[in-house]
Design a protein around this motif. Sequence first.
Motif, PDB file in Angstrom:
ATOM      1  N   ARG A  82       0.857  -1.184   0.000  1.00 17.98           N
ATOM      2  CA  ARG A  82       0.000   0.000   0.000  1.00 17.98           C
ATOM      3  C   ARG A  82       0.897   1.239   0.000  1.00 17.98           C
ATOM      4  NH1 ARG A  82      -0.992   3.235   4.299  1.00 17.98           N
ATOM      5  NH2 ARG A  82      -2.929   4.451   4.426  1.00 17.98           N
ATOM      6  N   PRO A  83       1.078   1.873  -1.152  1.00 21.04           N
ATOM      7  CA  PRO A  83       2.002   3.008  -1.201  1.00 21.04           C
ATOM      8  C   PRO A  83       1.435   4.291  -0.594  1.00 21.04           C
ATOM      9  CG  PRO A  83       1.069   2.610  -3.369  1.00 21.04           C
ATOM     10  CD  PRO A  83       0.580   1.493  -2.486  1.00 21.04           C
ATOM     11  N   LEU A  84       0.087   4.478  -0.653  1.00 22.73           N
ATOM     12  CA  LEU A  84      -0.539   5.726  -0.198  1.00 22.73           C
ATOM     13  C   LEU A  84      -1.872   5.417   0.470  1.00 22.73           C
ATOM     14  CD1 LEU A  84       0.005   7.793  -3.483  1.00 22.73           C
ATOM     15  CD2 LEU A  84       1.297   8.089  -1.352  1.00 22.73           C
ATOM     16  N   ASP A  85      -2.417   6.415   1.171  1.00 21.68           N
ATOM     17  CA  ASP A  85      -3.771   6.287   1.708  1.00 21.68           C
ATOM     18  C   ASP A  85      -4.745   5.998   0.562  1.00 21.68           C
ATOM     19  OD1 ASP A  85      -2.761   6.907   4.173  1.00 21.68           O
ATOM     20  OD2 ASP A  85      -3.518   8.965   4.210  1.00 21.68           O
ATOM     21  N   MET A  86      -5.777   5.208   0.867  1.00 24.54           N
ATOM     22  CA  MET A  86      -6.710   4.797  -0.178  1.00 24.54           C
ATOM     23  C   MET A  86      -8.075   5.480  -0.078  1.00 24.54           C
ATOM     24  SD  MET A  86      -5.831   0.700  -0.426  1.00 24.54           S
ATOM     25  CE  MET A  86      -6.063   0.301   1.316  1.00 24.54           C
ATOM     26  N   THR A  87      -8.526   5.792   1.137  1.00 26.56           N
ATOM     27  CA  THR A  87      -9.897   6.283   1.323  1.00 26.56           C
ATOM     28  C   THR A  87      -9.978   7.525   2.204  1.00 26.56           C
ATOM     29  OG1 THR A  87     -10.263   4.909   3.295  1.00 26.56           O
ATOM     30  CG2 THR A  87     -10.760   3.906   1.160  1.00 26.56           C
ATOM     31  N   VAL A  88      -8.859   7.982   2.719  1.00 23.82           N
ATOM     32  CA  VAL A  88      -8.877   9.055   3.719  1.00 23.82           C
ATOM     33  C   VAL A  88      -9.400  10.362   3.131  1.00 23.82           C
ATOM     34  CG1 VAL A  88      -7.428  10.460   5.236  1.00 23.82           C
ATOM     35  CG2 VAL A  88      -7.061   7.982   5.088  1.00 23.82           C
ATOM     36  N   ARG A  89      -8.998  10.700   1.911  1.00 21.20           N
ATOM     37  CA  ARG A  89      -9.419  11.974   1.329  1.00 21.20           C
ATOM     38  C   ARG A  89     -10.939  12.067   1.253  1.00 21.20           C
ATOM     39  NH1 ARG A  89     -11.008  15.241  -2.677  1.00 21.20           N
ATOM     40  NH2 ARG A  89     -12.052  13.509  -3.707  1.00 21.20           N
ATOM     41  N   GLU A  90     -11.588  11.014   0.722  1.00 18.70           N
ATOM     42  CA  GLU A  90     -13.041  11.046   0.563  1.00 18.70           C
ATOM     43  C   GLU A  90     -13.748  11.046   1.921  1.00 18.70           C
ATOM     44  OE1 GLU A  90     -11.220  10.102  -3.133  1.00 18.70           O
ATOM     45  OE2 GLU A  90     -11.026   9.055  -1.217  1.00 18.70           O
ATOM     46  N   PHE A  91     -13.177  10.344   2.905  1.00 23.42           N
ATOM     47  CA  PHE A  91     -13.783  10.394   4.243  1.00 23.42           C
ATOM     48  C   PHE A  91     -13.761  11.827   4.781  1.00 23.42           C
ATOM     49  CE2 PHE A  91     -12.717  10.887   8.728  1.00 23.42           C
ATOM     50  CZ  PHE A  91     -13.955  10.565   9.277  1.00 23.42           C
ATOM     51  N   LYS A  92     -12.630  12.493   4.665  1.00 20.88           N
ATOM     52  CA  LYS A  92     -12.530  13.867   5.180  1.00 20.88           C
ATOM     53  C   LYS A  92     -13.533  14.783   4.485  1.00 20.88           C
ATOM     54  CE  LYS A  92      -7.640  13.955   6.585  1.00 20.88           C
ATOM     55  NZ  LYS A  92      -6.313  14.556   6.290  1.00 20.88           N
ATOM     56  N   VAL A  93     -13.674  14.618   3.177  1.00 21.12           N
ATOM     57  CA  VAL A  93     -14.630  15.437   2.438  1.00 21.12           C
ATOM     58  C   VAL A  93     -16.039  15.200   2.975  1.00 21.12           C
ATOM     59  CG1 VAL A  93     -15.735  15.769   0.182  1.00 21.12           C
ATOM     60  CG2 VAL A  93     -13.238  15.597   0.336  1.00 21.12           C
ATOM     61  N   ALA A  94     -16.414  13.926   3.117  1.00 23.81           N
ATOM     62  CA  ALA A  94     -17.765  13.595   3.565  1.00 23.81           C
ATOM     63  C   ALA A  94     -18.024  14.079   4.984  1.00 23.81           C
ATOM     64  CB  ALA A  94     -17.980  12.090   3.468  1.00 23.81           C
ATOM     65  N   GLN A  95     -17.062  13.842   5.885  1.00 31.49           N
ATOM     66  CA  GLN A  95     -17.267  14.258   7.269  1.00 31.49           C
ATOM     67  C   GLN A  95     -17.347  15.779   7.369  1.00 31.49           C
ATOM     68  OE1 GLN A  95     -17.531  11.868  10.276  1.00 31.49           O
ATOM     69  NE2 GLN A  95     -18.725  13.755  10.378  1.00 31.49           N
TER      70      GLN A  95
END
Length: 773
Positions: free
Chosen positions: A545-558
């Motif tokens: 896993r080279p990079l975060d996979m879902t963190v960006r979209e979680f932050k946007v949604a929250q």
Amino acid sequence: MTIAVEIDTGTLGFPRMGPNRELKFALEKYWRGAITQEQLNKIAVDVETQNWHTQVERGIQRIGVGMFSLYDHVLDWTLYLGCEPQRFTKLTSDVDRYFAMARGLDGIPALDMTKWFDSNYHYEVPELNVHTTPKANFKNFIDTIKRAQSTLGKNKAVPVILGPLTYLALAKYDDNTSIASMLPKLLPLYTLLINQLAALGVPEVQVHEPSLVGAHASKLLPHLVSVYGDNTTAGALTHPNVNLHIATYFEAIDDDVYKWFATSKIAALSLDFTRGDNLSVLQKFGFPSGKRLGVGIVDGRGVWKIAPSTITPILSSILEVISRNPNAALTIQPSSSLQHVPYTTKAEVDFQANLSSLYGVLSFAYEKLDEVKLISNIIKDGQLTNSTTAFQAANAAWATYYKENPAKQAVQTRVKSVTEADLKRPSDFATRRPHQMKSCPILPTTTIGSFPQTAQIRGLRRQLKLGKITQQAYEAQIDAQIAYNIGVQDALGLDILVHGEPERTDMVEFFAEKLNGFAFSQNGWVQSYGSRCVRPPVIYADLERPLDMTVREFKVAQGFSAYKPVKGMLTGPVTILNWSFPRLDITRKEQAYQLALCLRDEVAALEKAGCTIIQVDEPALREGMPLKLSKKDAYLRWAVDAFRLSTAVAANATSIHTHMCYCEFNDCMPSIDEIDADVNSIENARSGDETIRAFKSIGYKKDLGPGVYDIHSPVVPPKDEIIAKLESFLKLLPAKQLVVNPDCGLKTRRWPETIAALKNMVEAAHQVRSSLK
């Protein structure tokens, strides 16, 4: 040395959707009312006919016909046998009843749906009870056989029928019905069908009985004689002019079943030599005179080219056994139906351009036919050695593949360093539960994760892939969709929100694309159920896993929801593994652990970003369980440990959810409990309260989210129906233990029905919640 044994080639089934998913699109147009039934049937016939011609062109001599289906071959047999449940009998049209059983209608729930053995294909479960009165309805099947005979000739077209024992083993019954009570009702219909096929001049019938290799085999053994006869007694399917060929696959046949075959009048037996140890069975008992062995040596469920060093010892041993009996014959064939693999590697431009070493060792349905013919020719020529000229290209391709994809030391070391401590949460459930979901009311409402994938969203992803928009522009539009999804949920009053997954093509493919070690097809579609197709990624190297996979979209949604928690959404390691095409050179356990470590890092990253509810879906955990009971415990041990390795890094205050669907859970309930998820959202809408009762029977103490409505049906569930569901749940479990949700993701639904269904669900939950005060 030339082999003095009759050898030919055969198949047990073929992909159904068409090389360009012609049948998928036709079905969906028909359901929308955009084409007629006649137009749908024409497209289906064209796809099936093309399949037959492809097999002829590649040298297949015994072509299995009759497994092609508009939705599901088990459902076909429910229709052929007139075993529709009473709630469908008011529909006078066969096609209306058929699709109603598959998809449901207003006030008429669909049949239950579960996995076809240990594959990711779903079948519609027959419902049998004391009121079931089978009635022959074979016209469509007979018409198909006539068409195949006209196209292929009588000797090449081999009718495939789903065996009565497997049909009954796959069914569910009420308390007063069983295989023993239903079999006498079905056998006259099968006898009629064999007689009709004999009248057409059919010389051989493939009877698919895969249940003879699974957990049901011992229960079916007492019925073999009544169905198929023995050396002195005729069975119901016995006919003097029709040779019966019993096809098994996915595992090794039981000794007792094989011994019965050896002394019976059954003409042929197909065995899977890619899964299970059928070679040992063959070597132990030999092969009887005058019979034919279907040698399933080309893997019908994997995408890898034959490895000569692996198959030549197996084939040599088979030939040694067969050669002791010169009257025996062989059919070289795939191990199972090829419906589990894509059509052809020739459509995969990216594989050829960017992963040439991988492309050289891939084999889809068309290529597997070529391999069947190649192996047959090699055996006929007496040239069966690993170094034979015909195998040199395969050997060279595998050598290049291994050279260009060596082991990654860091990944290997991390897997080997996993300890028991890595598999345990900081505290037990009773200790951590009071710290979780503090803002949620009793009977909190949520969804499983995905929201409708509109044409606009799919088009947006295509534009990005083609380079027509920038990543920044793409993300801006994805964020706008996430904002809409959050707004809809807030307006409806849901308690636990999801971002809706607009950026995800598929729950496995999305994560595979984020990890090093996966490869992807462009046209590698495989049918999952009905018109639903997936493109399983290919694991070809160690996973990182080279990079975060879902963190960006979680932050946007929250960021769009100040007061309600948004779930982080991940797919579990066992599901990613089981819904991909795995490597063959390392164990599935090791691949699951590599995936688990990647997901463990993602869980930690989501927590760091402020996520307090993380869902790690494992719908395929039960699916991957071996068919042999002797192998069950070992699989469940590493599958459970892989999930725990993914999630145990979470703090006590983080609520770990999972989702499981469309499997029979009763035989692995303790393991499902042992994964230690705080909430398990389960498919329940098509199976009454059976699954909840199974959880209750083991004293399940964690939270449970039984599905309150069936998302695979376009029918919007009435509020009163959902209230009744919830009230039935409360008779089994306390309200504090229940979460309210649909039974699966909403990706395949449309927005109007999605909003209407969720509105009814939330209102039902509020009404039941208020009655508890």
